[in-house]
Design a protein around this motif. Structure first.
Motif, mmCIF file in Angstrom:
data_model
loop_
_atom_site.group_PDB
_atom_site.id
_atom_site.type_symbol
_atom_site.label_atom_id
_atom_site.label_comp_id
_atom_site.label_asym_id
_atom_site.label_seq_id
_atom_site.Cartn_x
_atom_site.Cartn_y
_atom_site.Cartn_z
ATOM 1 N N PRO A 30 41.036 31.188 30.386
ATOM 2 C CA PRO A 30 39.665 31.684 30.526
ATOM 3 C C PRO A 30 39.625 33.106 31.096
ATOM 4 C CG PRO A 30 40.146 30.081 32.235
ATOM 5 C CD PRO A 30 41.337 30.111 31.316
ATOM 6 N N MET A 31 40.760 33.635 31.547
ATOM 7 C CA MET A 31 40.819 35.000 32.077
ATOM 8 C C MET A 31 40.775 36.035 30.945
ATOM 9 S SD MET A 31 40.962 34.503 35.296
ATOM 10 C CE MET A 31 41.476 36.056 35.978
ATOM 11 N N LEU A 32 40.994 35.600 29.724
ATOM 12 C CA LEU A 32 40.966 36.501 28.577
ATOM 13 C C LEU A 32 39.715 36.240 27.768
ATOM 14 C CD1 LEU A 32 44.670 36.070 27.472
ATOM 15 C CD2 LEU A 32 43.701 38.026 28.670
ATOM 16 N N PRO A 33 39.099 37.173 27.116
ATOM 17 C CA PRO A 33 39.417 38.590 27.146
ATOM 18 C C PRO A 33 38.990 39.212 28.475
ATOM 19 C CG PRO A 33 37.426 38.261 25.883
ATOM 20 C CD PRO A 33 37.927 36.900 26.293
ATOM 21 N N PHE A 34 39.495 40.395 28.746
ATOM 22 C CA PHE A 34 39.128 41.042 30.002
ATOM 23 C C PHE A 34 38.431 42.369 29.724
ATOM 24 C CE2 PHE A 34 43.576 41.984 29.122
ATOM 25 C CZ PHE A 34 43.609 43.357 29.178
ATOM 26 N N GLN A 35 37.721 42.836 30.718
ATOM 27 C CA GLN A 35 36.953 44.062 30.600
ATOM 28 C C GLN A 35 37.877 45.242 30.337
ATOM 29 O OE1 GLN A 35 33.973 44.355 33.604
ATOM 30 N NE2 GLN A 35 33.573 46.515 33.219
ATOM 31 N N ARG A 36 37.521 46.050 29.345
ATOM 32 C CA ARG A 36 38.358 47.186 28.932
ATOM 33 C C ARG A 36 38.524 48.222 30.047
ATOM 34 N NH1 ARG A 36 39.842 48.646 23.766
ATOM 35 N NH2 ARG A 36 38.410 47.126 22.890
ATOM 36 N N LEU A 37 37.441 48.601 30.717
ATOM 37 C CA LEU A 37 37.486 49.572 31.815
ATOM 38 C C LEU A 37 36.775 49.001 33.026
ATOM 39 C CD1 LEU A 37 36.571 52.894 29.979
ATOM 40 C CD2 LEU A 37 38.810 52.221 30.831
ATOM 41 N N LYS A 38 37.348 49.215 34.201
ATOM 42 C CA LYS A 38 36.783 48.725 35.455
ATOM 43 C C LYS A 38 37.141 49.696 36.572
ATOM 44 C CE LYS A 38 36.242 43.875 36.508
ATOM 45 N NZ LYS A 38 36.893 42.616 36.739
ATOM 46 N N ILE A 39 36.249 49.816 37.545
ATOM 47 C CA ILE A 39 36.527 50.649 38.712
ATOM 48 C C ILE A 39 37.490 49.893 39.632
ATOM 49 C CG2 ILE A 39 35.526 51.752 40.765
ATOM 50 C CD1 ILE A 39 34.724 53.145 38.236
ATOM 51 N N SER A 40 38.523 50.558 40.059
ATOM 52 C CA SER A 40 39.525 49.957 40.938
ATOM 53 C C SER A 40 38.895 49.575 42.274
ATOM 54 C CB SER A 40 40.665 50.945 41.168
ATOM 55 O OG SER A 40 41.498 50.498 42.202
ATOM 56 N N SER A 41 39.379 48.489 42.833
ATOM 57 C CA SER A 41 38.905 48.081 44.163
ATOM 58 C C SER A 41 39.366 49.050 45.240
ATOM 59 C CB SER A 41 39.376 46.661 44.483
ATOM 60 O OG SER A 41 40.782 46.614 44.439
ATOM 61 N N ASN A 42 40.331 49.909 44.924
ATOM 62 C CA ASN A 42 40.812 50.926 45.865
ATOM 63 C C ASN A 42 39.882 52.133 45.944
ATOM 64 O OD1 ASN A 42 43.073 49.367 46.336
ATOM 65 N ND2 ASN A 42 44.277 50.409 44.779
ATOM 66 N N CYS A 43 38.979 52.254 44.986
ATOM 67 C CA CYS A 43 38.054 53.386 44.965
ATOM 68 C C CYS A 43 36.987 53.174 46.046
ATOM 69 C CB CYS A 43 37.414 53.492 43.591
ATOM 70 S SG CYS A 43 36.394 54.937 43.386
ATOM 71 N N PRO A 44 36.805 54.125 46.958
ATOM 72 C CA PRO A 44 35.871 53.928 48.077
ATOM 73 C C PRO A 44 34.410 54.034 47.626
ATOM 74 C CG PRO A 44 36.860 56.103 48.200
ATOM 75 C CD PRO A 44 37.492 55.414 47.047
ATOM 76 N N MET A 45 33.761 52.887 47.531
ATOM 77 C CA MET A 45 32.333 52.801 47.219
ATOM 78 C C MET A 45 31.845 51.413 47.603
ATOM 79 S SD MET A 45 32.287 52.382 43.040
ATOM 80 C CE MET A 45 32.974 53.976 42.719
ATOM 81 N N THR A 46 30.542 51.241 47.675
ATOM 82 C CA THR A 46 30.002 49.928 48.041
ATOM 83 C C THR A 46 30.230 48.951 46.888
ATOM 84 O OG1 THR A 46 27.805 50.333 47.148
ATOM 85 C CG2 THR A 46 28.205 51.021 49.452
ATOM 86 N N GLU A 47 30.302 47.681 47.234
ATOM 87 C CA GLU A 47 30.496 46.649 46.207
ATOM 88 C C GLU A 47 29.316 46.612 45.239
ATOM 89 O OE1 GLU A 47 33.125 44.807 45.264
ATOM 90 O OE2 GLU A 47 34.151 46.052 46.741
ATOM 91 N N THR A 48 28.119 46.860 45.736
ATOM 92 C CA THR A 48 26.928 46.865 44.881
ATOM 93 C C THR A 48 27.052 47.961 43.823
ATOM 94 O OG1 THR A 48 25.610 46.070 46.723
ATOM 95 C CG2 THR A 48 24.407 47.013 44.875
ATOM 96 N N TYR A 49 27.423 49.159 44.259
ATOM 97 C CA TYR A 49 27.568 50.271 43.332
ATOM 98 C C TYR A 49 28.717 50.016 42.346
ATOM 99 C CZ TYR A 49 27.774 55.034 41.556
ATOM 100 O OH TYR A 49 27.765 56.134 40.740
ATOM 101 N N ARG A 50 29.831 49.494 42.848
ATOM 102 C CA ARG A 50 30.969 49.164 41.983
ATOM 103 C C ARG A 50 30.539 48.160 40.919
ATOM 104 N NH1 ARG A 50 35.664 49.869 43.870
ATOM 105 N NH2 ARG A 50 35.190 49.114 45.943
#
Length: 107
Positions: free
Chosen positions: A17-37
């Motif tokens: 069920p993990m497939l298919p996956f989103q083509r592009l995603k913001i890394s969790s290492n990128c500093p921003m709020t979870e809401t904005y991410r």
């Protein structure tokens, strides 16, 4: 998950069920709020969609999305139905396929 283990050309197919996956995603290492991410990731999903991939886990096992498994099952079912219809037509001499008989030799 699969009702029963399915094989295709000798390879065990496993549904994930993990497939298919989103083509592009913001890394969790990128500093921003979870809401904005979350908002950006939703926009990326809408814009670029998902990618359905096939992963070979072991020498004889392939992990696939539920949709890919469904397509393979559909293809195998269609091929089986066509084969069965062809055999039926040849045996009964109906349809486009008629038995040609055997050639007799002089012996």
């Amino acid at each position: 998950m699969l009702d029963q283990p399915m094989t295709f050309y000798g390879l065990r197919l496993v549904e994930s069920p993990m497939l298919p996956f989103q083509r592009l995603k913001i890394s969790s290492n990128c500093p921003m709020t979870e809401t904005y991410r979350s908002e950006i990731n939703k926009w990326l999903l809408d814009m670029f969609g998902t990618v359905d991939t096939i992963v070979m886990e072991q020498e004889n096992m392939i992990v696939m999305s539920p949709e890919a498994i469904r397509k393979i099952r559909s293809h195998v079912k269609l091929q089986t139905e066509l084969r069965d219809q062809l055999v039926h037509d040849v045996i009964n001499g109906t349809g486009a396929c008629k038995p040609i008989g055997f050639f007799k030799t002089g012996r």
